[in-house]
Every structure is written in C-alpha cells, then in structure tokens.
Design a protein around this motif. Structure first.
Motif, PDB file in Angstrom:
ATOM      1  N   ILE A  14      -6.085 -14.635  -1.881  1.00  0.00           N
ATOM      2  CA  ILE A  14      -7.238 -13.877  -2.125  1.00  0.00           C
ATOM      3  C   ILE A  14      -6.850 -12.841  -0.755  1.00  0.00           C
ATOM      4  N   LEU A  15      -6.252 -13.357   0.455  1.00  0.00           N
ATOM      5  CA  LEU A  15      -6.323 -12.447   1.617  1.00  0.00           C
ATOM      6  C   LEU A  15      -4.825 -11.696   1.710  1.00  0.00           C
ATOM      7  N   ASP A  16      -4.122 -11.955   0.708  1.00  0.00           N
ATOM      8  CA  ASP A  16      -2.584 -11.333   0.680  1.00  0.00           C
ATOM      9  C   ASP A  16      -2.859  -9.948   0.997  1.00  0.00           C
ATOM     10  N   VAL A  17      -1.973  -9.475   2.174  1.00  0.00           N
ATOM     11  CA  VAL A  17      -1.976  -7.996   2.557  1.00  0.00           C
ATOM     12  C   VAL A  17      -0.987  -7.355   1.492  1.00  0.00           C
ATOM     13  N   THR A  18      -1.434  -6.358   1.190  1.00  0.00           N
ATOM     14  CA  THR A  18      -0.516  -5.230   0.334  1.00  0.00           C
ATOM     15  C   THR A  18      -0.100  -3.893   1.125  1.00  0.00           C
ATOM     16  N   GLY A  19       0.551  -3.126   0.496  1.00  0.00           N
ATOM     17  CA  GLY A  19       0.920  -1.775   1.106  1.00  0.00           C
ATOM     18  C   GLY A  19      -0.519  -1.078   1.314  1.00  0.00           C
ATOM     19  N   GLU A  20      -1.340  -0.970   0.288  1.00  0.00           N
ATOM     20  CA  GLU A  20      -2.435  -0.367   0.313  1.00  0.00           C
ATOM     21  C   GLU A  20      -3.477  -0.802   1.593  1.00  0.00           C
ATOM     22  N   VAL A  23      -1.708   0.627   4.702  1.00  0.00           N
ATOM     23  CA  VAL A  23      -2.202   2.092   4.858  1.00  0.00           C
ATOM     24  C   VAL A  23      -3.852   2.131   5.468  1.00  0.00           C
ATOM     25  N   MET A  24      -4.686   1.266   4.816  1.00  0.00           N
ATOM     26  CA  MET A  24      -5.778   1.386   5.224  1.00  0.00           C
ATOM     27  C   MET A  24      -6.222   1.212   6.373  1.00  0.00           C
ATOM     28  N   TRP A  25      -5.596   0.172   7.187  1.00  0.00           N
ATOM     29  CA  TRP A  25      -5.584  -0.395   8.599  1.00  0.00           C
ATOM     30  C   TRP A  25      -5.396   0.943   9.590  1.00  0.00           C
ATOM     31  N   GLY A 100       3.925   5.538  -1.138  1.00  0.00           N
ATOM     32  CA  GLY A 100       3.958   5.222  -2.731  1.00  0.00           C
ATOM     33  C   GLY A 100       5.274   4.667  -3.210  1.00  0.00           C
ATOM     34  N   LEU A 101       6.159   5.042  -2.446  1.00  0.00           N
ATOM     35  CA  LEU A 101       7.948   4.772  -2.927  1.00  0.00           C
ATOM     36  C   LEU A 101       8.234   3.684  -2.296  1.00  0.00           C
ATOM     37  N   THR A 102       7.345   2.928  -1.490  1.00  0.00           N
ATOM     38  CA  THR A 102       7.956   1.441  -1.136  1.00  0.00           C
ATOM     39  C   THR A 102       6.467   0.736  -1.157  1.00  0.00           C
ATOM     40  N   LYS A 103       6.760  -0.557  -1.358  1.00  0.00           N
ATOM     41  CA  LYS A 103       5.789  -1.653  -1.235  1.00  0.00           C
ATOM     42  C   LYS A 103       4.810  -1.708   0.006  1.00  0.00           C
ATOM     43  N   TYR A 104       5.704  -1.329   1.034  1.00  0.00           N
ATOM     44  CA  TYR A 104       4.866  -1.191   2.272  1.00  0.00           C
ATOM     45  C   TYR A 104       3.672  -0.137   2.771  1.00  0.00           C
ATOM     46  N   PHE A 105       3.812   0.962   2.028  1.00  0.00           N
ATOM     47  CA  PHE A 105       3.043   2.000   2.336  1.00  0.00           C
ATOM     48  C   PHE A 105       2.408   2.611   0.854  1.00  0.00           C
ATOM     49  N   LYS A 106       1.209   2.506   0.703  1.00  0.00           N
ATOM     50  CA  LYS A 106       0.686   3.003  -0.534  1.00  0.00           C
ATOM     51  C   LYS A 106      -0.654   3.423  -0.387  1.00  0.00           C
ATOM     52  N   ALA A 107      -0.946   4.653  -1.201  1.00  0.00           N
ATOM     53  CA  ALA A 107      -2.522   5.121  -0.953  1.00  0.00           C
ATOM     54  C   ALA A 107      -3.641   4.128  -1.243  1.00  0.00           C
ATOM     55  N   PRO A 108      -4.484   3.557  -0.265  1.00  0.00           N
ATOM     56  CA  PRO A 108      -5.326   2.700  -0.603  1.00  0.00           C
ATOM     57  C   PRO A 108      -6.212   2.719  -1.774  1.00  0.00           C
ATOM     58  N   THR A 109      -6.687   4.090  -1.925  1.00  0.00           N
ATOM     59  CA  THR A 109      -7.517   4.119  -3.132  1.00  0.00           C
ATOM     60  C   THR A 109      -6.812   4.091  -4.581  1.00  0.00           C
TER      61      THR A 109
END
Length: 224
Positions: A14-20, A23-25, A100-109
C-alpha cells in the motif's frame, strides 16, 4: 508518459513509492524551501523573488474572492491556495524534459492514487469547514428542502470529491497519453504543438479543481 505507475521503492504494498510520489515530494520540498526563504526576510521594498510570490498570492486571492467573497477567501486561503499551487506545479512537472520517460519521475496528477488523495483531502476539509460553520447547519443541509433527500445528499457529498479526483486524473493522464502516442507516430513537430497546448491545459485543470472546491466550500459553510 501515459504508462501505469511502477514501484520505485517497495514499502509493503500500500505504501509503495512510485515515480509520481517522488516528484510530489520534490514539489512539496521546493514549495517549503521557497516559503521559508520568502517569509523569513520580508522587506518593505521586496526583491524579485518576494515580489513574484506576492504577485502570485494577490492573483490567487483575487481569484477566490471573485468566487466566494473576500471573507471566505481570506479565511480558507491557506487550503485553497496550497491546493492550486500543488496541482498546477504537479501538472506542469509533466512538461519537464525527462519526466514521464522513466519510472523514477512522473507527473503526480497522472496517477489516480495522487488525485484520489487530493479528493480525500478536499472531502475532509469541506466536512471540517461545514462543522465549524455550525453543527446544526451542517446536518440541516442534508435534509433540506425535504427529509427524504438525505440519502441523495449524503451520496452527493462523496461524489463531489470523487468527481474532482477522476476529472483531474482523466484529463492529465489522457493528455500525457496522447502526447506520448503522437511522439511515437510523429516524433518531430506534432508533440511540440501538444506540449505548447499543455501549458494552457495544465493551468485550466488547476483552475477548475480549485474553483469547484471553492463553490463546494461556499455551499458547506453558508448559513441561513
């Protein structure tokens, strides 16, 4: 862009950290640092950064005042202003090269989990604001104009934040998906046009979300 969220840092499901989330942080950290830098050394004759921040705050204050009046706009600006700034920054983060081109950084929304979080936060905020306006008024509005409307009014209270979250996610995710597909088909020219249109599109989504939140807020706190 437009792909499903991938786990970057697994934290028990549930608490897994994604690219979104990453970027939110980053957005929250940058906003916090800017707030400290501007407010710790306010000047009567503001510098460039302070002047820019003050102009933005005045613009937002005027926007919310035009919707719900000066009193409510000032009273709840801390939430409405923070909501707008986060959403527009999150939307625009998708236009940064590499995001958006890598799983490490994606637009949060572009993640449903983030927009649902915004929806839940908005729901809690509206309930607290309604209760603070008066407990009697809070419960009375669920049976007005007639008591048998209670189930529908309660359902509507949950539908409002859910629709905000789904609208924001659907629009941002759809825009990113279209841009990504156009890039695969026509890598020169067309995606650039879409990204230019996104500059306006991202701002509109932030305006719509916070404008509707302001309207729901006025409904929640208005008294007879």
């Amino acid at each position: 862009m437009g792909e499903a969220s991938e786990v970057v840092i697994p934290v028990g499901g549930i608490l897994d950290v994604t690219g979104e989330v990453i970027v939110m942080w980053i957005i929250l950290a940058v906003a916090a640092v800017l707030s400290v830098l501007v407010t710790r050394n306010l000047k009567e004759r503001p510098g460039r950064l302070q002047n820019m921040i003050e102009t933005g705050v005045e613009t937002l204050d005027g926007f919310f005042t035009g919707i719900i009046g000066k009193h409510l706009a000032r009273k709840y600006f801390f939430f409405l202003g923070s909501l707008f700034i986060f959403i527009i920054c999150a939307n625009y983060s998708g236009l940064i090269p590499g995001v958006g081109l890598t799983k490490y950084f994606k637009a949060p929304t572009s993640s449903l989990s983030v927009t649902l979080g915004l929806g839940v936060s908005t729901f809690v905020f509206l309930q607290i604001a309604g209760l603070r306006a008066g407990v009697k008024h809070y419960f009375k509005r669920f049976i007005s104009p007639i008591a048998f409307m209670l189930p529908l009014m309660v359902l509507d209270e949950f539908i409002k934040p859910a629709s905000l979250a789904l609208r924001l996610f659907g629009n941002v995710f759809g825009e990113e998906t279209v841009t990504h597909n156009l890039y695969d088909l026509l890598p020169i020219g067309v995606p650039v046009i879409m990204m230019v249109l996104s500059l306006l599109f991202c701002a509109i989504q932030a305006v719509v979300f916070t404008m509707l939140t302001s309207i729901y807020l006025e409904e929640a706190v208005e008294t007879d």
